[in-house]
Scaffold this motif. Sequence first.
Motif, PDB file in Angstrom:
ATOM      1  N   ALA A   1       0.801  -1.197   0.027  1.00  0.00           N
ATOM      2  CA  ALA A   1       0.060  -0.028   0.089  1.00  0.00           C
ATOM      3  C   ALA A   1       0.926   1.250  -0.015  1.00  0.00           C
ATOM      4  O   ALA A   1       2.012   1.277   0.569  1.00  0.00           O
ATOM      5  CB  ALA A   1      -0.968   0.153   1.222  1.00  0.00           C
ATOM      6  N   LEU A   2       0.397   2.336  -0.774  1.00  0.00           N
ATOM      7  CA  LEU A   2       1.006   3.702  -0.752  1.00  0.00           C
ATOM      8  C   LEU A   2       0.951   4.326   0.653  1.00  0.00           C
ATOM      9  O   LEU A   2      -0.241   4.050   1.520  1.00  0.00           O
ATOM     10  CB  LEU A   2       0.490   4.452  -1.912  1.00  0.00           C
ATOM     11  CG  LEU A   2       0.502   3.837  -3.416  1.00  0.00           C
ATOM     12  CD1 LEU A   2      -0.274   4.708  -4.190  1.00  0.00           C
ATOM     13  CD2 LEU A   2       1.942   4.042  -3.820  1.00  0.00           C
TER      14      LEU A   2
ATOM     15  N   ALA B   1      -8.859  -0.637  -3.913  1.00  0.00           N
ATOM     16  CA  ALA B   1      -8.403   0.978  -3.399  1.00  0.00           C
ATOM     17  C   ALA B   1      -8.147   0.951  -1.979  1.00  0.00           C
ATOM     18  O   ALA B   1      -6.964   1.631  -1.771  1.00  0.00           O
ATOM     19  CB  ALA B   1      -9.377   1.993  -3.945  1.00  0.00           C
ATOM     20  N   LEU B   2      -8.749   0.429  -1.226  1.00  0.00           N
ATOM     21  CA  LEU B   2      -8.302   0.522   0.402  1.00  0.00           C
ATOM     22  C   LEU B   2      -7.149  -0.485   0.526  1.00  0.00           C
ATOM     23  O   LEU B   2      -6.544  -0.222   1.754  1.00  0.00           O
ATOM     24  CB  LEU B   2      -9.650   0.238   1.068  1.00  0.00           C
ATOM     25  CG  LEU B   2     -10.679   1.424   1.396  1.00  0.00           C
ATOM     26  CD1 LEU B   2     -11.659   1.188   1.802  1.00  0.00           C
ATOM     27  CD2 LEU B   2      -9.838   2.383   1.998  1.00  0.00           C
TER      28      LEU B   2
ATOM     29  N   GLY C   1     -13.949  -6.346   9.887  1.00  0.00           N
ATOM     30  CA  GLY C   1     -13.038  -5.219   9.943  1.00  0.00           C
ATOM     31  C   GLY C   1     -13.227  -4.268   9.188  1.00  0.00           C
ATOM     32  O   GLY C   1     -14.641  -4.027   8.426  1.00  0.00           O
ATOM     33  N   GLY C   2     -12.648  -3.274   8.782  1.00  0.00           N
ATOM     34  CA  GLY C   2     -12.899  -2.115   7.940  1.00  0.00           C
ATOM     35  C   GLY C   2     -12.849  -0.732   8.243  1.00  0.00           C
ATOM     36  O   GLY C   2     -12.875   0.192   7.414  1.00  0.00           O
ATOM     37  N   LYS C   3     -12.568  -0.519   9.396  1.00  0.00           N
ATOM     38  CA  LYS C   3     -12.275   0.664   9.975  1.00  0.00           C
ATOM     39  C   LYS C   3     -10.843   1.415   9.517  1.00  0.00           C
ATOM     40  O   LYS C   3      -9.818   1.338  10.286  1.00  0.00           O
ATOM     41  CB  LYS C   3     -12.389   1.071  11.708  1.00  0.00           C
ATOM     42  CG  LYS C   3     -13.870   0.639  12.174  1.00  0.00           C
ATOM     43  CD  LYS C   3     -13.876   0.854  13.517  1.00  0.00           C
ATOM     44  CE  LYS C   3     -15.302   0.836  13.989  1.00  0.00           C
ATOM     45  NZ  LYS C   3     -15.278   0.957  15.442  1.00  0.00           N
ATOM     46  N   TYR C   4     -10.650   1.908   8.286  1.00  0.00           N
ATOM     47  CA  TYR C   4      -9.585   2.224   7.779  1.00  0.00           C
ATOM     48  C   TYR C   4      -9.129   3.529   8.624  1.00  0.00           C
ATOM     49  O   TYR C   4      -9.799   4.236   9.216  1.00  0.00           O
ATOM     50  CB  TYR C   4      -9.457   2.597   6.348  1.00  0.00           C
ATOM     51  CG  TYR C   4     -10.491   3.672   5.873  1.00  0.00           C
ATOM     52  CD1 TYR C   4      -9.881   4.999   5.794  1.00  0.00           C
ATOM     53  CD2 TYR C   4     -11.731   3.194   5.283  1.00  0.00           C
ATOM     54  CE1 TYR C   4     -10.962   5.871   5.543  1.00  0.00           C
ATOM     55  CE2 TYR C   4     -12.457   4.321   4.795  1.00  0.00           C
ATOM     56  CZ  TYR C   4     -12.112   5.668   4.828  1.00  0.00           C
ATOM     57  OH  TYR C   4     -12.821   6.559   4.326  1.00  0.00           O
TER      58      TYR C   4
ATOM     59  N   LEU D   1      -6.814   5.672  -3.684  1.00  0.00           N
ATOM     60  CA  LEU D   1      -7.656   6.817  -3.450  1.00  0.00           C
ATOM     61  C   LEU D   1      -7.483   7.697  -2.159  1.00  0.00           C
ATOM     62  O   LEU D   1      -8.362   8.496  -1.675  1.00  0.00           O
ATOM     63  CB  LEU D   1      -9.154   6.197  -3.447  1.00  0.00           C
ATOM     64  CG  LEU D   1      -9.645   5.609  -4.435  1.00  0.00           C
ATOM     65  CD1 LEU D   1     -10.937   5.391  -4.228  1.00  0.00           C
ATOM     66  CD2 LEU D   1      -9.563   6.425  -5.777  1.00  0.00           C
ATOM     67  N   GLY D   2      -6.192   7.460  -1.681  1.00  0.00           N
ATOM     68  CA  GLY D   2      -5.713   8.047  -0.264  1.00  0.00           C
ATOM     69  C   GLY D   2      -5.722   7.151   0.794  1.00  0.00           C
ATOM     70  O   GLY D   2      -4.487   6.654   0.927  1.00  0.00           O
ATOM     71  N   PRO D   3      -6.652   6.878   1.581  1.00  0.00           N
ATOM     72  CA  PRO D   3      -6.166   5.959   2.892  1.00  0.00           C
ATOM     73  C   PRO D   3      -6.276   4.539   2.399  1.00  0.00           C
ATOM     74  O   PRO D   3      -6.440   4.245   1.628  1.00  0.00           O
ATOM     75  CB  PRO D   3      -7.538   6.146   3.581  1.00  0.00           C
ATOM     76  CG  PRO D   3      -8.574   6.553   2.813  1.00  0.00           C
ATOM     77  CD  PRO D   3      -7.721   7.375   1.687  1.00  0.00           C
ATOM     78  N   SER D   4      -5.705   3.770   3.275  1.00  0.00           N
ATOM     79  CA  SER D   4      -5.682   2.424   3.156  1.00  0.00           C
ATOM     80  C   SER D   4      -6.113   1.803   4.509  1.00  0.00           C
ATOM     81  O   SER D   4      -6.366   2.115   5.630  1.00  0.00           O
ATOM     82  CB  SER D   4      -4.431   1.818   2.731  1.00  0.00           C
ATOM     83  OG  SER D   4      -3.260   1.735   3.921  1.00  0.00           O
TER      84      SER D   4
END
Length: 558
Positions: free
Chosen positions: A371-372, A429-430, A459-462, A435-438
């Motif tokens: 991830a970026l 994208a996450l 899960g999923g609270k980036y 798109l920004g956050p991951s």
Amino acid sequence: MIGNSAEEEHDAHFSKLALSPTGIMEEELTCAVCSDMYSSGLREPVALPLCGHTFCKQCLSSVETEGPVHCPTCRTQHHGASIAKLPTVFALLSLSETFNKTERGGCGDHGSPLEFWCRGCQEALCGHCLLEAHVRDGHHVEKAKIFIEERKMEIHAQGAQLVQKIRERKDTIVGNIINFIVQITQGAEESKILCSSTQKVEKIVKDAGNIFSIDSVLMSSTLMESLQGEILKHSAQRAEEITGAGKQRCKSCSETEATIGLPRQVSASEVEWQEIPLEETEQTTVHEDLGQGSSSDIPVDSKPKTSKEEAFMEGTISRSNSVQEDVTVEGVEKISVKNLRTPWPLHCSVVDGEGRTGRLRWERKRLHLYALTKNLTEAHLLVQMSLLQTLVSREKPEVFLDLGVENGSIGRVYIRLEGRLRRAQHFLALCLGSLGPSYQGSKFHGVAKRGAPGETLAGGKYITSEGTSVNGLMENLEWGGKYIKEKTEGLVVGASGGKPELDAFFHICTRENRGKKFACAFGEVVTGMEVVHAAVKHIAVKDVFIDNIGVVIPTLPL
């Protein structure tokens, strides 16, 4: 009657032609439906009697039905005579034929229109040329229109073939570039192994100078031979990877790749045998390399080490890579890392247009893009994100999640997504941070239906710069309808209840519940389901987090 009469339309039409330059003249002599110029036969111009708009006879016939004919321009309804019985507008036809003769070029000798083509002489002819020199045996003469249409078809066919060849060459070039990136990335991983091994050799050689007992010198000799065997074995395996790549191909994978037109990606079954703990793939410092078991990056010798050997090797390197000492032994060349002019070990990364970077690593015989992040990492090779992102499978992209807890790693999970779904693209994208956050660094927030059929890990609270978040990054994500699937182990599903503000939530099913269904399944775990089960069994599930995350880049076999 709607608008002007047919006679008034014709007067205006021919007045416009008389005052028009060549471009407009050609436009007025062209049927507005098929864009062909009027000509004798099926393309003769006919005018609709009520509105006066003119089209070629063939186009009007094609819109004629049992009811009234609707003008293609103004939609006026025309009743009465059929299109076949409408008179030809000979004045317009004459203008069209004259325009064709004058504008399409004339004979240099006679000034007449070039209406013929001699195949034998490969010359354009007018009528006079034809009579004077080409009406004889052996001359194959045909109308210029036939020749022009034939050449048009040839041009189209040649153009299509050339475009195809260009595309094939483009694919070859891109494939070569990606293989080059793979080789560089593999070299970077190997450089870490060699750097670690060099320091181990230095330690053994240096300590040998202070040995005065038989047991100790035999121990040092055994360690050196063991390390030499490990390096040779690793080199042989690396050579086999290069020369033998592509020999063992999964038939189903090959068929899938051929269908979707993507470079080959190693199937999950091909990498399962080499599963290794996550911490063994990380090499951030020399201390981690040797003190936390990362030496598994070098194939270990089958002979187990004794407690004395383990004690001897424990803590062998305590200095940093940048501090090296020359070691000289009689009959042995000086071993020194500082003499290398290149950076060592090597690191590869990707960079996007905003300057964010992500690690690029060769792991488990596949290229992994992490991830970026805005935290710039050291890199000796930077690859543009736009190049690698185009190589991510559109139909079946594969992502990876490294799950961890505070005191260590749980393991890696590979998930294959249904790329046609927007919800899958949102998840991708996450995973990548495009798109920004991951999801990197985010914690799992619970287990639904623990111990019961249909159990899921949630899960999923980036994480954003402001803290955790679950807001969706894309609109119109699927929910329900044809995307409903039966609850089976390994499915990755949406958990938003259809609410856009919760679109980042996802669940991984850990226990099937036949007959019950999820509202939207967009992916499935293909490797690492045991890691998901281990996360569920953890005492405090909320302590389980996503340590690393990214996407697998399909690559061509080397």
